[in-house]
Design an enzyme around this catalytic site. Structure first.
Site, PDB file in Angstrom:
ATOM      1  N   ALA A 361      33.082  47.204  33.196  1.00 32.09           N
ATOM      2  CA  ALA A 361      33.365  46.941  34.600  1.00 32.09           C
ATOM      3  C   ALA A 361      32.275  46.036  35.143  1.00 32.09           C
ATOM      4  CB  ALA A 361      33.423  48.242  35.396  1.00 32.09           C
ATOM      5  N   LYS A 362      32.537  45.459  36.300  1.00 34.25           N
ATOM      6  CA  LYS A 362      31.530  44.626  36.952  1.00 34.25           C
ATOM      7  C   LYS A 362      31.873  44.538  38.433  1.00 34.25           C
ATOM      8  CE  LYS A 362      27.843  42.456  35.409  1.00 34.25           C
ATOM      9  NZ  LYS A 362      26.902  43.116  34.487  1.00 34.25           N
ATOM     10  N   GLY A 363      30.838  44.448  39.240  1.00 34.23           N
ATOM     11  CA  GLY A 363      31.039  44.274  40.667  1.00 34.23           C
ATOM     12  C   GLY A 363      30.101  43.226  41.215  1.00 34.23           C
ATOM     13  N   ASP A 425      22.066  44.889  38.440  1.00 36.22           N
ATOM     14  CA  ASP A 425      22.351  43.561  37.902  1.00 36.22           C
ATOM     15  C   ASP A 425      21.496  42.584  38.697  1.00 36.22           C
ATOM     16  OD1 ASP A 425      23.639  41.105  36.977  1.00 36.22           O
ATOM     17  OD2 ASP A 425      25.279  42.368  36.316  1.00 36.22           O
TER      18      ASP A 425
END
Length: 769
Positions: A361-363, A425
């Protein structure tokens, strides 16, 4: 002195009439009369003056800053009204006032200004004559909502744009306009071909359809309206009305825009729009959870689930490859296309997680408002991060006593979905404790396992884990070249600076590194003939210095012909020594030309520890890459002259750029391989915390003991993570050595994966048969 004398031209009859208009508030007039502006009584009728007196006194007494009133003279045409703005403190400049009215669909005709000084306060009154749009009538409820919309624009609690005209032309409430705006903003992020201006024009030009779209949204998600037994019937009726109205839309582009918005409403699975904040007001951000499979024209790959966050201060997106997925949250600087950035990152994340958890996943989020200083910008970013994380949790289920508990006052059109894990991140390395604080405060089942890397977790920068994992790739490439990456001198150029986690830790992996050049967004560092011992010590000093830059490098330690050059300079004069190590002949270059030269330098290693895509293939255009900030410096894979590339940062090369470089003899894996240690470490931390969480909840282990155990396991966790990196690079080395013999097997396997729907050759830049 008589009262009439004190008020100059104000006549007793006018005063008496104003008192009568004020009724039981007539005493307010005595406070205002002594400061009545000259000529005010001649320009304003008693009824109007009574409204002014009430608002002026209220602003002073209650400490407000703005109020409004709308009225119409009986003799005025039906479409001409008076819009009065009361501003405590400074007056509003016309240049600021008129656009706010225009965004509400009100055309300003004239303006009269007055000022009332009450004690230490001054209240400015702007009386603006306005004309309504053709065919629009103004009743009392709509007038009240228009006033609320204007005041919200002033307070910046809503965005100031043409969509606010929907309050007047479509009869929407301010909150409903925010819903429409959120969907429109999402269209921009998925690359919808029509501009935001055209989308606004279309929605305003089709008020009936826009109103029906909002009705459909409410029918699906307002808990007060949703009837689980008959809700679908109501939805179907509204949708049928919309479809019928769309048949009468003459413009193909307008039809496409409205149908896409309809599809977005249908693709929405949950939202927090109808869930009030703790104080009873609206929640600060709107969150929409989508089923991407139902979103038309969504760029591939389509994630499993997507959450869209929108507010006047922050926008963000979270993409998941599956129900159980993990990845970090990035503070993006790509406001116009941050979803494109996050989509590229989640592709890499899914590969990294392939050997850890089912998928990735990534946001990412952006700060929408400019700030005056770096400190204010950081504070704004932290607040936006808080709002973003809170919005994600708003539409995520919880687990209480082993049972899934949905968010309160939330209508769900999907199955139970309680798994949401975030990590640090770019830009959010110090924010994990903030996310965990929110999770714990809300009683979210993962507690401080929600965001890895916090104070009770593994600090990636302190461990240097991401860079150490990428260094395993360097070691493997170096062996292929007959070198020892730890003992032999390696010439290096890089992307980043020593304050960065990946670049800084990477450039401290070996004391024998000869860093010839590097750049970040501020400076270009060039050291043509560095002494490895001296430069290693200086890099170590900069790494330990908070928020250091290349400008902090001790210039006396740089070899002859080198220096630190500002990327804002008009031109840079290069020494013969600098030209020699960079392999260029031009003596005077621009900063962008120097950056490109650094990327193409003839060295052993190009270490990417920064942000941005700097290498593409010669068959790709800069538009294909989708990173406009670096278009001016980007080079082709065929032009790289380094022997090997290590991708500590994500998306430094396009996949086609990697292939082109590798076919020319370069050694490269992918970002998913090189920097996988960071996410691997996070996964270890989350799994350990989930495992120990049951023991803590049962009282078998205290939180202090758990934290001590985590610390004791640090080295063991790092060893396990780096073992994965070593195994991955070894497997790739073996596969590369046997690639010619296995080509038929690989071809059959690719065909099988494609047939079963696991891959898209074109999307993943995989070879044809």
């Amino acid at each position: 002195m008589a009262l009439t004398d004190a008020t100059g031209d104000a006549t007793a009859e006018w005063i008496d009439a104003t008192r009568r208009s004020l009724g039981d508030q007539a005493g307010l007039l005595d406070r205002v009369l002594p400061t009545l502006p000259a000529g005010y009584d001649e320009l304003n009728r008693p009824a109007t003056a009574a409204v002014d007196v009430v608002h002026v006194a209220a602003l002073v007494d209650r400490g407000g800053d703005v109020a409004t009133a709308i009225s119409r003279f009986e003799t005025a045409p039906p479409d001409e009204w008076r819009f009065r703005v009361y501003r405590r403190g400074a007056s509003m400049a016309l240049a600021d006032l008129l656009p706010l009215l225009d965004h509400l669909g009100l055309r300003a005709l004239d303006e009269r200004a007055f000022a009332f000084a009450l004690g230490a306060d001054t209240v400015h009154v702007h009386d603006v004559g306005v004309r309504l749009p053709a065919g629009v009538t103004l009743d009392a409820p709509t007038a009240d909502e228009v006033r609320r919309a204007f005041e919200a624009q002033v307070h910046r609690s809503v965005e100031s744009d043409g969509l606010n005209r929907l309050v007047l032309v479509a009869g929407l409430r301010v909150r409903e306009v925010e819903v429409v705006r959120s969907y429109a903003r999402y269209l921009r992020q998925i690359g919808f071909p029509s501009s935001q201006e055209y989308i606004v024009e279309t929605l305003v030009a089709q008020p009936a359809i826009t109103r029906q779209l909002v009705r459909l949204f409410a029918a699906r998600f307002d808990p007060a309206l949703v009837d689980q037994s008959g809700g679908r019937t109501v939805e179907a009726a509204i949708r049928a009305d919309i479809e019928l109205a769309l048949d009468d839309v003459a413009s193909l582009d307008a039809d496409r825009t409205l149908r896409t918005l309809l599809a977005l409403v249908d693709a929405t699975l949950r939202t927090n729009v109808y869930r009030p904040a703790d104080d009873g007001g609206p929640r600060p951000v709107m969150a929409f959870k989508f089923d991407p499979a139902r979103v038309p024209e969504l760029p591939a790959p389509r994630p499993h689930r997507e959450i869209w966050i929108c507010s006047p201060t922050v926008e963000g997106v979270h993409l998941r490859g599956g129900s159980v997925a993990r990845g970090g949250i990035r503070w993006s600087d790509r406001r116009e296309d941050f979803r494109t950035e996050v989509l590229g990152l989640v592709k890499a994340q899914m590969v990294k997680n392939a050997v850890i958890v089912p998928t990735g996943a990534k946001g990412g989020f952006v700060v929408k408002r400019a700030t005056a200083s770096p400190e204010e910008f950081r504070a704004a970013g932290l607040e936006c991060y808080r709002q973003f994380i809170a919005g994600l949790l708003d539409v995520t289920d919880n687990i209480v006593a082993g049972s899934v508990v949905p968010p309160p006052q939330t209508v769900r059109w999907d199955d139970d979905d309680p798994y949401l894990v975030v990590a640090a991140d770019k830009g959010t390395a110090a924010f994990s404790d903030v996310a965990n604080e929110i999770a714990v405060m809300r009683g979210f089942w993962l507690a401080d396992a929600f965001a890895s890397g916090g104070s009770a977790g593994y600090d990636h920068k302190a461990m240097g884990i991401t860079a150490r994992g990428a260094w395993e790739s360097v070691r493997r490439h170096a062996r292929h070249l007959g070198k020892d990456a730890d003992a032999d001198p390696l010439t290096v150029v890089g992307v980043g600076d020593m304050s960065g986690d990946v670049f800084g830790n990477g450039m401290l992996r070996s004391a024998n590194i000869r860093l010839l050049a590097a750049f970040d967004h501020r400076h270009v560092f060039v050291d043509p003939d560095p002494d490895p011992r001296i430069s290693f010590a200086e890099r170590s000093r900069l790494f330990a210095m908070p928020r250091s830059s290349w400008a902090d490098y001790d210039a006396s330690l740089i070899s002859d012909g080198g220096g630190v050059f500002d990327r804002a300079a008009k031109s840079i004069e290069l020494s013969a020594e600098a030209r020699r190590v960079l392999g260029i002949e031009t003596a005077v270059v621009t900063p962008n030309e120097l950056v490109s030269a650094v990327l193409r330098a003839p060295v052993d290693l190009l270490w990417n520890g920064g942000i941005g895509t700097y290498v593409k293939s010669s068959s790709e255009t800069n538009a294909d890459v989708g990173d406009r900030a670096n278009d001016a410096v980007r080079v082709n894979g065929i032009d790289l002259r380094c022997h090997m590339v290590a991708e500590g940062g994500n998306l430094g090369l396009t996949q086609r750029g990697r292939v082109e470089y590798a076919l020319a003899g370069g050694l490269v894996h992918t970002d998913a391989i090189d920097n996988s240690a960071g996410v691997d470490c996070s996964d270890h931390e989350v799994n350990i915390k989930i495992l120990l969480g049951a023991a803590v909840a049962a009282g078998e282990l205290t939180m202090e003991a758990r934290n001590e155990l985590l610390v004791e396991m640090t080295d063991e966790v790092a060893d396990q993570v780096l073992d994965d990196n070593r195994a991955q690079t070894l497997a790739l080395a073996v596969a590369r050595a046997r690639s010619a013999d296995m080509v038929n097997v690989h071809a059959r396997y690719l065909k099988s994966l494609e047939t079963e729907g696991w891959i898209d050759r074109a999307l993943e830049d995989l070879p044809s048969e």
